[in-house]
Motif scaffolding. Structure first.
Motif, PDB file in Angstrom:
ATOM      1  N   ASN A  58      -9.261   5.997   8.638  1.00  7.31           N
ATOM      2  CA  ASN A  58      -7.853   6.199   8.267  1.00  7.31           C
ATOM      3  C   ASN A  58      -7.109   4.854   8.281  1.00  7.31           C
ATOM      4  O   ASN A  58      -7.672   3.827   8.680  1.00  7.31           O
ATOM      5  CB  ASN A  58      -7.147   7.247   9.160  1.00  7.31           C
ATOM      6  CG  ASN A  58      -7.122   6.864  10.625  1.00  7.31           C
ATOM      7  OD1 ASN A  58      -6.558   5.853  10.989  1.00  7.31           O
ATOM      8  ND2 ASN A  58      -7.754   7.674  11.468  1.00  7.31           N
ATOM      9  N   GLY A  59      -5.856   4.909   7.867  1.00  6.48           N
ATOM     10  CA  GLY A  59      -5.081   3.679   7.729  1.00  6.48           C
ATOM     11  C   GLY A  59      -4.599   3.118   9.055  1.00  6.48           C
ATOM     12  O   GLY A  59      -4.332   1.927   9.167  1.00  6.48           O
ATOM     13  N   ILE A  63      -5.459  -0.802  10.681  1.00  3.31           N
ATOM     14  CA  ILE A  63      -4.565  -1.805  11.281  1.00  3.31           C
ATOM     15  C   ILE A  63      -5.104  -2.229  12.654  1.00  3.31           C
ATOM     16  O   ILE A  63      -5.098  -3.411  13.008  1.00  3.31           O
ATOM     17  CB  ILE A  63      -3.122  -1.262  11.422  1.00  3.31           C
ATOM     18  CG1 ILE A  63      -2.598  -0.780  10.071  1.00  3.31           C
ATOM     19  CG2 ILE A  63      -2.192  -2.339  11.991  1.00  3.31           C
ATOM     20  CD1 ILE A  63      -1.276  -0.006  10.152  1.00  3.31           C
ATOM     21  N   TYR A  87       2.799   3.864  12.739  1.00  2.00           N
ATOM     22  CA  TYR A  87       1.342   3.630  12.698  1.00  2.00           C
ATOM     23  C   TYR A  87       0.905   2.243  13.201  1.00  2.00           C
ATOM     24  O   TYR A  87       0.107   2.131  14.132  1.00  2.00           O
ATOM     25  CB  TYR A  87       0.832   3.853  11.267  1.00  2.00           C
ATOM     26  CG  TYR A  87       1.569   4.973  10.566  1.00  2.00           C
ATOM     27  CD1 TYR A  87       1.243   6.303  10.813  1.00  2.00           C
ATOM     28  CD2 TYR A  87       2.633   4.702   9.694  1.00  2.00           C
ATOM     29  CE1 TYR A  87       1.943   7.329  10.189  1.00  2.00           C
ATOM     30  CE2 TYR A  87       3.327   5.731   9.069  1.00  2.00           C
ATOM     31  CZ  TYR A  87       2.986   7.036   9.335  1.00  2.00           C
ATOM     32  OH  TYR A  87       3.686   8.043   8.727  1.00  2.00           O
ATOM     33  N   VAL A 130       5.082  -4.577   5.906  1.00  4.78           N
ATOM     34  CA  VAL A 130       4.741  -3.260   5.359  1.00  4.78           C
ATOM     35  C   VAL A 130       5.415  -3.148   3.994  1.00  4.78           C
ATOM     36  O   VAL A 130       6.637  -3.294   3.903  1.00  4.78           O
ATOM     37  CB  VAL A 130       5.228  -2.112   6.284  1.00  4.78           C
ATOM     38  CG1 VAL A 130       4.736  -0.773   5.777  1.00  4.78           C
ATOM     39  CG2 VAL A 130       4.771  -2.335   7.722  1.00  4.78           C
ATOM     40  N   ASP A 156       0.391  -4.399   5.845  1.00  4.61           N
ATOM     41  CA  ASP A 156       0.143  -2.956   5.877  1.00  4.61           C
ATOM     42  C   ASP A 156       0.530  -2.442   4.482  1.00  4.61           C
ATOM     43  O   ASP A 156       1.713  -2.283   4.174  1.00  4.61           O
ATOM     44  CB  ASP A 156       0.973  -2.288   6.970  1.00  4.61           C
ATOM     45  CG  ASP A 156       0.829  -0.771   6.974  1.00  4.61           C
ATOM     46  OD1 ASP A 156       0.150  -0.235   6.082  1.00  4.61           O
ATOM     47  OD2 ASP A 156       1.408  -0.116   7.866  1.00  4.61           O
ATOM     48  N   ALA A 158      -0.457   0.437   3.173  1.00  3.84           N
ATOM     49  CA  ALA A 158      -0.830   1.861   3.153  1.00  3.84           C
ATOM     50  C   ALA A 158      -0.162   2.620   2.016  1.00  3.84           C
ATOM     51  O   ALA A 158      -0.720   3.591   1.509  1.00  3.84           O
ATOM     52  CB  ALA A 158      -0.434   2.512   4.481  1.00  3.84           C
ATOM     53  N   GLN A 159       1.023   2.154   1.612  1.00  2.00           N
ATOM     54  CA  GLN A 159       1.787   2.892   0.598  1.00  2.00           C
ATOM     55  C   GLN A 159       1.836   2.123  -0.719  1.00  2.00           C
ATOM     56  O   GLN A 159       2.627   2.479  -1.591  1.00  2.00           O
ATOM     57  CB  GLN A 159       3.226   3.098   1.093  1.00  2.00           C
ATOM     58  CG  GLN A 159       3.313   3.758   2.456  1.00  2.00           C
ATOM     59  CD  GLN A 159       4.750   3.963   2.928  1.00  2.00           C
ATOM     60  OE1 GLN A 159       5.675   3.373   2.399  1.00  2.00           O
ATOM     61  NE2 GLN A 159       4.920   4.807   3.936  1.00  2.00           N
ATOM     62  N   SER A 180      -4.155   2.956   3.500  1.00  4.60           N
ATOM     63  CA  SER A 180      -4.470   4.330   3.891  1.00  4.60           C
ATOM     64  C   SER A 180      -4.922   5.085   2.657  1.00  4.60           C
ATOM     65  O   SER A 180      -4.441   4.817   1.548  1.00  4.60           O
ATOM     66  CB  SER A 180      -3.219   5.006   4.473  1.00  4.60           C
ATOM     67  OG  SER A 180      -3.411   6.411   4.534  1.00  4.60           O
ATOM     68  N   PHE A 182      -4.903   8.567   2.825  1.00  2.00           N
ATOM     69  CA  PHE A 182      -4.457   9.933   3.158  1.00  2.00           C
ATOM     70  C   PHE A 182      -4.087  10.664   1.854  1.00  2.00           C
ATOM     71  O   PHE A 182      -3.818  10.042   0.833  1.00  2.00           O
ATOM     72  CB  PHE A 182      -3.249   9.839   4.104  1.00  2.00           C
ATOM     73  CG  PHE A 182      -2.753  11.172   4.582  1.00  2.00           C
ATOM     74  CD1 PHE A 182      -3.540  11.955   5.412  1.00  2.00           C
ATOM     75  CD2 PHE A 182      -1.520  11.654   4.181  1.00  2.00           C
ATOM     76  CE1 PHE A 182      -3.084  13.199   5.841  1.00  2.00           C
ATOM     77  CE2 PHE A 182      -1.056  12.897   4.606  1.00  2.00           C
ATOM     78  CZ  PHE A 182      -1.851  13.669   5.437  1.00  2.00           C
ATOM     79  N   GLY A 192      -8.727   8.534   5.286  1.00  2.00           N
ATOM     80  CA  GLY A 192      -9.511   7.327   5.042  1.00  2.00           C
ATOM     81  C   GLY A 192      -8.650   6.100   4.984  1.00  2.00           C
ATOM     82  O   GLY A 192      -7.416   6.175   4.985  1.00  2.00           O
ATOM     83  N   PHE A 319      11.720   7.187   7.082  1.00  2.00           N
ATOM     84  CA  PHE A 319      11.360   6.896   8.471  1.00  2.00           C
ATOM     85  C   PHE A 319      12.576   6.735   9.377  1.00  2.00           C
ATOM     86  O   PHE A 319      13.592   6.179   8.961  1.00  2.00           O
ATOM     87  CB  PHE A 319      10.572   5.587   8.556  1.00  2.00           C
ATOM     88  CG  PHE A 319       9.210   5.652   7.937  1.00  2.00           C
ATOM     89  CD1 PHE A 319       8.330   6.674   8.251  1.00  2.00           C
ATOM     90  CD2 PHE A 319       8.792   4.668   7.051  1.00  2.00           C
ATOM     91  CE1 PHE A 319       7.062   6.704   7.701  1.00  2.00           C
ATOM     92  CE2 PHE A 319       7.527   4.697   6.495  1.00  2.00           C
ATOM     93  CZ  PHE A 319       6.659   5.728   6.822  1.00  2.00           C
TER      94      PHE A 319
HETATM   95  C1  LIG Z   1       3.126   2.379   6.155  1.00  2.00           C
HETATM   96  C2  LIG Z   1       1.963   3.145   6.705  1.00  2.00           C
HETATM   97  N1  LIG Z   1       1.074   2.509   7.491  1.00  2.00           N
HETATM   98  C3  LIG Z   1       0.024   3.144   8.029  1.00  2.00           C
HETATM   99  C4  LIG Z   1      -0.201   4.476   7.784  1.00  2.00           C
HETATM  100  C5  LIG Z   1      -1.328   5.158   8.476  1.00  2.00           C
HETATM  101  O1  LIG Z   1      -2.265   5.714   7.631  1.00  2.00           O
HETATM  102  P1  LIG Z   1      -3.125   6.992   8.086  1.00  2.00           P
HETATM  103  O2  LIG Z   1      -2.244   8.176   8.023  1.00  2.00           O
HETATM  104  O3  LIG Z   1      -4.218   7.031   7.057  1.00  2.00           O
HETATM  105  O4  LIG Z   1      -3.635   6.706   9.449  1.00  2.00           O
HETATM  106  C6  LIG Z   1       0.671   5.180   6.964  1.00  2.00           C
HETATM  107  C7  LIG Z   1       0.443   6.600   6.699  1.00  2.00           C
HETATM  108  O5  LIG Z   1       1.153   7.309   6.073  1.00  2.00           O
HETATM  109  C8  LIG Z   1       1.793   4.504   6.404  1.00  2.00           C
HETATM  110  O6  LIG Z   1       2.676   5.133   5.634  1.00  2.00           O
END
Ligand SMILES: Cc1ncc(COP(=O)(O)O)c(C=O)c1O
Length: 378
Positions: A58-59, A63, A87, A130, A156, A158-159, A180, A182, A192, A319
């Motif tokens: 996962n994401g 990290i 996260y 991020v 990061d 992830a998005q 990420s 997800f 993942g 958030f």
């Molecule tokens: C900015 C950010 N970082 C990290 C993550 C963590 O990813 P995961 O849900 O795959 O662990 C997310 C998940 O939505 C995220 O939005």
């Protein structure tokens, strides 16, 4: 009003995903270290224009591994955006590292580079950025500070798969980057993540920690010299993600189309604000995020949220800043920001993202937009 539930986000699948999944299943190789893990790691790194990819489960753990690979440890400080999910902050806390909160800037909602430098102390060991909601951070300004202070940059992303900063892809903009996969992300493996970096040394450290610190090469004597984890991704998950990667450009075009349609309907509506796209950026608009100014709109974000769910339209709030997290009360160090975190607080109180699936039909975007304007004019 459409008589149908509209989820905030759904994956977009086709025959290619089924074929890859069945192939992985039929190969008998359902755990990690399979052919699709290799293909995903190679092709995802190439997509990001970097040399190495490491698939993980996962994401968040992506990290964590990046932090371990960089050798950060208890007592260190890391600069992080205050407007953020928890996260990356959790990943720091696993190691006893102090997150130092830096406020967002008002247009992209990403970390404000102008506020970073004054938060750097002798204990600062990295900057974590991020790329929120699909918009890349202002990386030239951030890299300049990082270079001046000799700090690595963790992206990061992830998005932000496929997001671009001055033509360069997210994932290639710092020292090491994490994604990420997800289900709500632009491409998914269910659960993942992937780490990418140009550094062979960092990539190998991630692989080593990911696999319980078994030696990367050589016999498995069950002698372990460090604390490791099982953070592996299965071959089946990798097959799904790899098939998705093959169509990532179309999926991103879909998210950008959805955003453009919402803007066509809603830009200029009193009180409704959008995340900006800077001239130097390609925002993939992972989610179309809006803000509701209660004074101008005449209603609050929570009113809109209720109004939309009454019409079976699902949304999500933006958030809540790290400055408001009970779990962080004694763990963080704020950046001495006397003004507090007004941008983050505004986004937490007034922000919301709208249904944003890559395949979201035009008529649904229209129905959602009508539902929003109805409330404005009521
Ligand atoms: C900015 C950010 N970082 C990290 C993550 C963590 O990813 P995961 O849900 O795959 O662990 C997310 C998940 O939505 C995220 O939005």
């Amino acid at each position: 009003m459409l008589n149908e539930f509209i989820p905030v986000c759904e994956p977009t699948y086709g025959l290619e995903e089924r074929t890859a999944l069945i192939d992985a299943f039929d190969s008998g190789w359902v755990s990690s270290g399979g052919e699709y893990n290799d293909k995903l790691e190679t092709d995802f790194a190439a997509y990001c224009h970097v040399k190495h990819g490491v698939s993980v489960c996962n994401g968040t753990v992506a990290i964590h591994l990046a932090i371990r690979a960089l050798g950060l440890s208890a007592g260190d400080e890391v600069i992080v955006p205050n407007h953020n999910g928890i996260y990356g902050i959790y990943a720091l806390m696993y190691e006893g590292i102090t997150p130092v909160l830096v406020e967002a800037e008002g247009l992209t909602w990403n970390i404000d580079p102008d506020l970073i430098e004054r938060s750097i102390t002798s204990k600062t060991k990295a900057i974590m950025v991020v790329h929120l909601y699909g918009h890349p951070c202002d990386m030239d300004a951030i890299s300049e500070i990082a270079e001046k202070h000799g700090l690595p940059v963790i992206e990061d992303a992830a998005q932000a798969h496929g997001a671009e900063y001055k033509g360069r892809r997210a994932g290639s903009l710092g020292t090491i980057a994490t994604f990420s996969l997800f289900a709500n992300k632009v491409i998914t493996s269910g659960e993942g993540g992937v780490i990418v970096t140009d550094s062979e040394e960092l990539a190998n450290k991630c692989r080593y920690y990911r696999n319980q610190c078994f030696p990367l090469n050589g016999p498995r004597h069950f002698i372990h010299e460090d604390i490791g984890y099982n953070y592996r991704m299965t071959n089946v998950q990798a097959a799904l993600a790899w098939a998705q990667l093959g169509k990532i450009d179309d999926l991103i075009d879909g998210r950008r189309r959805v955003n453009a349609e919402y803007r066509r309907h809603l830009e200029g509506v009193p009180g409704i604000g959008f995340q900006h796209e800077m001239s130097w950026a390609k925002n993939i608009f992972w989610m179309t995020a809006i803000t509701i100014d209660p004074v101008e709109a005449g209603f609050k974000r929570n009113d809109l949220e209720r109004h939309l769910i009454d019409q079976q339209i699902q949304t999500r709030r933006l958030f809540v800043g790290m400055n408001q997290q009970p779990v962080l009360e004694t763990e963080t160090q704020d950046s001495g920001e006397e003004a507090g975190f007004p941008v983050s607080d505004f986004l937490a109180d007034n922000g919301l993202y709208l249904p944003s699936s890559s395949h979201l039909e035009q008529e649904k975007i229209e129905a959602i937009s009508v539902a929003i304007t109805e409330l404005v004019s009521s």
